[in-house]
Design a protein around this motif. Sequence first.
Motif, short mmCIF file in Angstrom:
data_model
loop_
_atom_site.label_atom_id
_atom_site.label_comp_id
_atom_site.label_asym_id
_atom_site.label_seq_id
_atom_site.Cartn_x
_atom_site.Cartn_y
_atom_site.Cartn_z
N VAL A 128 0.90 -1.26 0.14
CA VAL A 128 0.22 -0.02 0.27
C VAL A 128 0.71 1.63 0.19
O VAL A 128 0.49 2.25 -0.26
N ASP A 129 1.98 0.91 0.75
CA ASP A 129 2.60 2.62 0.58
C ASP A 129 3.74 2.64 -0.12
O ASP A 129 3.62 3.51 -1.01
N ARG A 130 4.40 1.33 -0.78
CA ARG A 130 4.68 1.36 -2.32
C ARG A 130 3.49 2.80 -3.02
O ARG A 130 4.44 3.35 -4.04
N PHE A 131 2.46 1.77 -3.32
CA PHE A 131 1.25 2.14 -4.40
C PHE A 131 1.20 3.47 -4.22
O PHE A 131 0.53 4.86 -4.83
N LYS A 132 1.07 4.36 -3.08
CA LYS A 132 0.75 5.26 -2.46
C LYS A 132 1.91 6.36 -3.38
O LYS A 132 1.89 7.50 -3.07
N ASP A 133 2.76 5.89 -2.96
CA ASP A 133 4.75 6.42 -3.99
C ASP A 133 3.86 6.96 -5.04
O ASP A 133 4.93 7.50 -5.05
N GLN B 139 0.92 6.78 -6.62
CA GLN B 139 0.47 7.71 -6.84
C GLN B 139 1.23 9.17 -6.85
O GLN B 139 0.87 10.20 -8.03
N LYS B 140 2.07 9.37 -6.19
CA LYS B 140 2.38 10.76 -6.11
C LYS B 140 3.15 11.09 -7.18
O LYS B 140 3.47 12.45 -8.20
#
Length: 289
Positions: free
Chosen positions: A91-96, A98-99
């Motif tokens: 999840v954190d990887r895909f939030k990054d 997204q940025k």
Amino acid sequence: MPEILEASLSKRDQAFLVAAFAAAAYATPMGSGSWGSSSTGYGSATWTTSTTTTTSSGSYSSSTSASASVVPNPVPSSGVVAELLTADSTVDRFKDIQKEIAAGDVSLKFDFNPAANPAAPVGMGGQVDLANRANFPILTDLGISAAGIFFKPCGLNTPHIHPRASEFLTLVTDNNLLTGFVLENGLTSEFNTTLTKFQGTVFPMGSIHFQQNLDCTDAVAIAGLNHEDPGASSLAQNFIINLDVDVVDAALGFPKQIDGSNFAAFKANIPGSLAKGVEECLVRCNIPY
């Protein structure tokens, strides 16, 4: 024709080629000139091919023209893959990611169109556009990558290996293309098969393999690989050009026709991949070599 070990058949009777995302590659127009060339840069491009070739077996004619507006794939910011690899969770990887998408440095889609990949090397016989985690970071930690392979008439993807991936290739144009691979020491028979439109085949990880367009028209294929950083090592180029000359000489059995006096000229004539093609095809398609 059996699917493997067709080495007993003449290679000119066999055919080939590659990989799996047919829609993207099949929609990509190809010309026999410089792919992706444009009077206005890489934002737009026009391909036109018109060929008539006469051989002892008849005439081959092809005509392809298309115009496309092409935007180059975005160039990821420096260090983004390292950050994605060290994210605490998916999840954190895909939030990054997204940025990165919001910043315009990463896209959710990869365009295999040659005009969208100006950094890809172009050989005399075509080019390979590889989507890996370095240029398409959303692949990070997904264990997959893909390549669009664009063959000019007779184009040869010279023998090579992928050190970290097996490959599934599907031909997406109406061509005949030959593929082959040698697995490893202990089983050195060449596995050959012939592919036509929408047919696929595989190359095991580490096997020496090649693809040869046997037709007088352009061909397009897509390769799927089961690693986000599959790597590639072109055998003739790396063995003969880049290894110590004395080691190469010994490995070849000290050949008299290739020695210290002519080795530099021999190396200089080894083409990059994709190469122009095999002699039989070049003669049949009336391509100078």
